[in-house]
Write a protein that holds these residues in place. Structure first.
Motif, PDB file in Angstrom:
ATOM      1  N   ARG A 167       0.954  -1.458  -0.367  1.00 30.39           N
ATOM      2  CA  ARG A 167       0.225   0.024   0.162  1.00 30.39           C
ATOM      3  C   ARG A 167       1.164   0.929  -0.263  1.00 30.39           C
ATOM      4  N   ASP A 168       1.778   1.280   0.692  1.00 28.73           N
ATOM      5  CA  ASP A 168       2.584   2.357   0.953  1.00 28.73           C
ATOM      6  C   ASP A 168       3.146   2.423  -0.166  1.00 28.73           C
ATOM      7  N   GLN A 173       0.889   3.107  -3.592  1.00 30.34           N
ATOM      8  CA  GLN A 173       0.191   4.456  -3.785  1.00 30.34           C
ATOM      9  C   GLN A 173       1.139   5.859  -2.948  1.00 30.34           C
ATOM     10  N   LEU A 174       2.027   5.645  -2.423  1.00 32.57           N
ATOM     11  CA  LEU A 174       2.167   6.515  -1.616  1.00 32.57           C
ATOM     12  C   LEU A 174       4.308   7.246  -2.338  1.00 32.57           C
ATOM     13  N   ARG A 175       4.758   6.389  -3.752  1.00 35.23           N
ATOM     14  CA  ARG A 175       5.941   6.638  -3.678  1.00 35.23           C
ATOM     15  C   ARG A 175       5.726   6.575  -5.050  1.00 35.23           C
TER      16      ARG A 175
END
Length: 266
Positions: A131-132, A135-137
């Protein structure tokens, strides 16, 4: 550690101009970059969902499994463990699992290179880390590909059904490139480099040593690399005598310039 050695290993530090590092010791290391090291967790997510159908549940929003979780999901590790236990009975002795739980667990372990003890940690990484990471990277792009992967089954009939029914995903080339640029060593260091790993490491698979060897060969620095192995099954902490032997060999290499042989370290 390997990337830090490449970027900073030969830079002078302080008024003496001494190099930042004299040598590199890599233990139980996840080398080779995030694509090679993490794709099997997409395999695990896909195979687990084929057998268990509870991550996500049919009543929950459906999403591509490489995303880890959909935006806004409240799923936590305790709930994930409960679902895994419901499906596979992995928290019970083998004799107390139902026939259906036993069948599902056998199918998952036949298809993906995890053990009954490492299944839950890897599934958690394939959930919360994915997820991280995506979606964040990576701008919600997928760096992992199982579009042509052939999964093994406990028998021929189950194997055919698995490969026909498992969810498939194709990687986004831009996401692959971005993840490799961030996480894959270049091998461009002339520092003496010694690695040690368990051949049965359940997290940093021993095959990653071959990937790192190939990276160093491509960079022309394999002559400054020695890789040694232990038969241990752990990750992150091996036995004290092994660390002592590896460090002593590396220090002697730094001091004398004589490259050690794996046999001498063993």
């Amino acid at each position: 550690a390997s990337v830090a050695a490449e970027r900073y290993g030969s830079q002078p530090v302080g008024p003496t101009g001494r190099k930042a590092y004299d040598g590199v010791l890599l233990t139980s290391s996840v080398l080779g970059g995030g694509v090679d090291a993490y794709t099997f967790r997409l395999d695990l997510r896909a195979v687990y969902q084929y057998y268990c159908q509870n991550h996500p549940l049919p009543t929950e929003p459906q999403y591509p499994l490489w995303q880890g979780l959909p935006e806004g999901s409240k799923l936590n590790r305790a709930e994930l463990e409960r679902r895994v236990n419901d499906c596979t009975g992995i928290n019970k002795p083998a004799a107390e699992r139902s026939p259906e739980q036993t069948r599902r667990l056998q199918g998952i372990l036949a298809a993906v290179p995890v053990t009954d003890k490492s299944l839950m940690p890897h599934l958690a990484w394939g959930t919360f880390l994915f997820r991280d990471l995506t979606q964040l990277r990576l701008g919600s792009r997928n760096p992992f590909d199982n579009s042509r992967t052939h999964y093994k089954g406990p028998d021929a009939e189950s194997e055919a059904q698995l490969n026909a029914g498992v969810l498939r995903y194709t990687a986004d080339p831009q996401a692959v490139g971005q993840l490799l640029a961030d996480s894959r060593p270049t091998g461009r260091t002339l520092l003496p480099t010694l690695t040690i790993r368990g051949i049965n490491d359940p997290t940093a698979f021993v095959e990653l040593a071959t990937t790192y060897q190939q990276i160093r060969e491509a960079a022309g620095t394999a002559g400054q690399l020695v890789q040694v192995y232990t038969s241990e099954r752990g990750h992150s902490y091996l036995s004290d005598p092994e660390y002592r032997a590896a460090m002593a060999a590396l220090l002697a290499w730094v001091d004398t310039g004589e490259k050690p042989a794996p046999e001498s370290i063993a």
